[in-house]
Scaffold this motif. Sequence first.
Motif, PDB file in Angstrom:
ATOM      1  N   TYR A 181     -39.480 -39.707 -48.807  1.00  0.00           N
ATOM      2  CA  TYR A 181     -38.533 -40.800 -48.588  1.00  0.00           C
ATOM      3  C   TYR A 181     -39.224 -42.164 -48.685  1.00  0.00           C
ATOM      4  O   TYR A 181     -38.624 -43.150 -49.089  1.00  0.00           O
ATOM      5  N   LYS A 184     -39.217 -43.506 -52.219  1.00  0.00           N
ATOM      6  CA  LYS A 184     -37.951 -43.862 -52.885  1.00  0.00           C
ATOM      7  C   LYS A 184     -37.946 -45.376 -53.137  1.00  0.00           C
ATOM      8  O   LYS A 184     -38.246 -46.154 -52.227  1.00  0.00           O
ATOM      9  N   GLU A 218     -26.281 -34.227 -46.928  1.00  0.00           N
ATOM     10  CA  GLU A 218     -26.460 -33.417 -48.134  1.00  0.00           C
ATOM     11  C   GLU A 218     -25.268 -32.493 -48.294  1.00  0.00           C
ATOM     12  O   GLU A 218     -24.683 -32.066 -47.290  1.00  0.00           O
ATOM     13  N   ASP A 237     -37.036 -30.490 -40.240  1.00  0.00           N
ATOM     14  CA  ASP A 237     -37.010 -30.606 -41.696  1.00  0.00           C
ATOM     15  C   ASP A 237     -36.769 -32.057 -42.138  1.00  0.00           C
ATOM     16  O   ASP A 237     -37.337 -32.507 -43.128  1.00  0.00           O
ATOM     17  N   HIS A 242     -38.518 -37.783 -42.333  1.00  0.00           N
ATOM     18  CA  HIS A 242     -37.800 -38.743 -43.176  1.00  0.00           C
ATOM     19  C   HIS A 242     -36.958 -39.737 -42.373  1.00  0.00           C
ATOM     20  O   HIS A 242     -36.969 -40.936 -42.640  1.00  0.00           O
TER      21      HIS A 242
HETATM   22  O1  LIG Z   1     -37.722 -32.838 -47.510  1.00  0.00           O
HETATM   23  C1  LIG Z   1     -36.594 -32.443 -47.715  1.00  0.00           C
HETATM   24  O2  LIG Z   1     -35.746 -33.245 -48.367  1.00  0.00           O
HETATM   25  C2  LIG Z   1     -34.614 -32.738 -49.044  1.00  0.00           C
HETATM   26  C3  LIG Z   1     -33.682 -33.912 -49.305  1.00  0.00           C
HETATM   27  O3  LIG Z   1     -34.337 -34.854 -50.113  1.00  0.00           O
HETATM   28  P1  LIG Z   1     -33.525 -35.871 -51.014  1.00  0.00           P
HETATM   29  O4  LIG Z   1     -34.565 -36.664 -51.694  1.00  0.00           O
HETATM   30  O5  LIG Z   1     -32.688 -35.036 -51.942  1.00  0.00           O
HETATM   31  O6  LIG Z   1     -32.650 -36.662 -50.107  1.00  0.00           O
HETATM   32  C4  LIG Z   1     -33.928 -31.659 -48.237  1.00  0.00           C
HETATM   33  O7  LIG Z   1     -32.941 -31.026 -49.020  1.00  0.00           O
HETATM   34  C5  LIG Z   1     -34.926 -30.614 -47.811  1.00  0.00           C
HETATM   35  O8  LIG Z   1     -34.294 -29.672 -46.952  1.00  0.00           O
HETATM   36  C6  LIG Z   1     -36.077 -31.242 -47.082  1.00  0.00           C
HETATM   37  O9  LIG Z   1     -37.099 -30.258 -46.895  1.00  0.00           O
END
Ligand SMILES: O=C1O[C@H](COP(=O)(O)O)[C@@H](O)[C@H](O)[C@H]1O
Length: 503
Positions: A181, A184, A218, A237, A242
Amino acid sequence: MEPTTFVLFGATGDLAKRKIYPALYNLFVDGKLPQSFSLFGLGRREWTDESFRANVEQSVRQFSRREAEDGDSLQRFVRMFRYSVLDIGRKEDYASLLKRVEEREEALGAPPNRLFYLSVGPDFFETIAAHILESGLGSERGWKRLVIEKPFGHDLASARELNRKLSQTFAEEEIFRIDHYLGKPMVQKMGALQQANPAIQALWTNRYIANVQITASETVGVEERAGYYDHVGAVRDMFQNHMLQLLMMAAIHLPHESSSEQVRFKKKKVMQAVVPLQKQDVAAKVVRGQYAAGAISGKPVAGYLSEPGIAPGSMNDTFVAAKLEIDDIYWRGVPFYIRTGKRMKEKSTRIVVEFKEPLQSSSPSGEERGAPNLLVFEIGPKEGITLQLNTKEDGEFKPLRVELHGAQDNVPEAYENLIHDALRGDGTFFAHWDEVELSWQWVQPILDAFADDLAPLRPYAAGSYGPAEAAELLARDGYRWWFDEEPETISEKGEQYAYNANY
Ligand SMILES: O=C1O[C@H](COP(=O)(O)O)[C@@H](O)[C@H](O)[C@H]1O
Ligand SMILES: NC(=O)C1=CN([C@@H]2O[C@H](COP(=O)(O)OP(=O)(O)OC[C@H]3O[C@@H](n4cnc5c(N)ncnc54)[C@H](OP(=O)(O)O)[C@@H]3O)[C@@H](O)[C@H]2O)C=CC1
């Protein structure tokens, strides 16, 4: 950039294929790799240099944001790649690797600057670090760096233990903990926006800001990762890493021209000021959720407990929302609401800064009131910054949404930014130990309360915005989550803004 040997553990794995090779290729095309660069891929599979290069080529073609139709550049790229069979636990494999690495460095006339990227499960981190030390791969004649993937520990105690072990081989400045994150582009812009703009700086306090809302929702469920996710859940997670990193990046006050050290110091100050949570208060301040069956984009999807590989009756959290307070001069009295979950209505990562409502006092009836000003950072999947203002037409307040920064095409991906920074030795956008430890410290009572079942597990329908209790968390303070299409039930004390943003 200095000559570098990139030593990649887990070169045959999923992350390397989907993220690392495409990112390296994009850096190569942009001229952002060191002039003298070699990569050694490692794994147990009996691959050769040739079969490894073919795999890398395939991954670039499939996952790179740049079209790899220029065969020549792709060929020049993969020629920098070599493969060695290495079993992490086998001492002699490190000796063979060292020999090959030294031969290559000698051929290139390059000093032993080595970047070790651990794209393997966390259980291996400690063993690899010890072997790097023991085998002499971490030569003192050049620099050495360690790039590691999440998760960094399973709880506070294990994170501390892992850090203690890694620090026997690597100094803190040599450890680059990836939190994608932080790579980004929008997250990286947030600091700069504040640093370079006195207007934003001036507003960045409890004098003007009512609350801050951080969402990472998500639509995907647990997918094929049940074995990992059912032992981890949303707190470990997403939230501990993040989400708390986003909180730090949103709350930080940076002087103009901040060094990596200053960023690190300021982030630590933010985390130190977050009011600790007591285990017995978790039920009141944290919402723990798990998705039930529902529908995403009109298609029915199974509930968490019916997903393959999930333990019967699992109490694992797939959603978490929390209210946090930062007790410092800037943020005292400003709630930060954070939520993240799987199988929610939309894929969206955003930060909404809601400003106080000066118009309210001049209009006690409430009739003439405009909507609060909002500064919105869209972090993904689309990127943008918007400011919501009020204007008046025909005697009525109307919201005016001003786009300050629209989505750009072909922006670097998180992994590109982060790998480039690690190659340059710039640790600004990595998770430093202080932050990681303070983050685990903050979430530990939540983990303890969940383990003791002190916070009820709230089911939510797949395709929703999470449990209704997450809306109540804000409603108690008179707020609502912005941009949820249909506001959840707002409690009696809460107020519903007449304006419903037209996003
Ligand atoms: O680190 C992780 O991130 C993803 C979501 O990342 P994104 O960049 O698509 O927002 C998450 O799906 C996953 O479970 C987690 O381990
Ligand atoms: N995939 C993703 O999207 C993400 C992954 N991560 C993290 O990245 C890391 C790697 O994940 P991912 O690529 O998905 O995992 P995979 O299971 O796809 O790959 C694991 C890699 O580890 C290697 N490996 C396993 N055991 C050994 C061993 N004893 N000796 C040598 N190599 C070994 C495997 O090589 P071989 O089989 O050839 O031995 C393989 O290359 C994990 O820490 C994960 O948490 C983090 C964020 C996202």
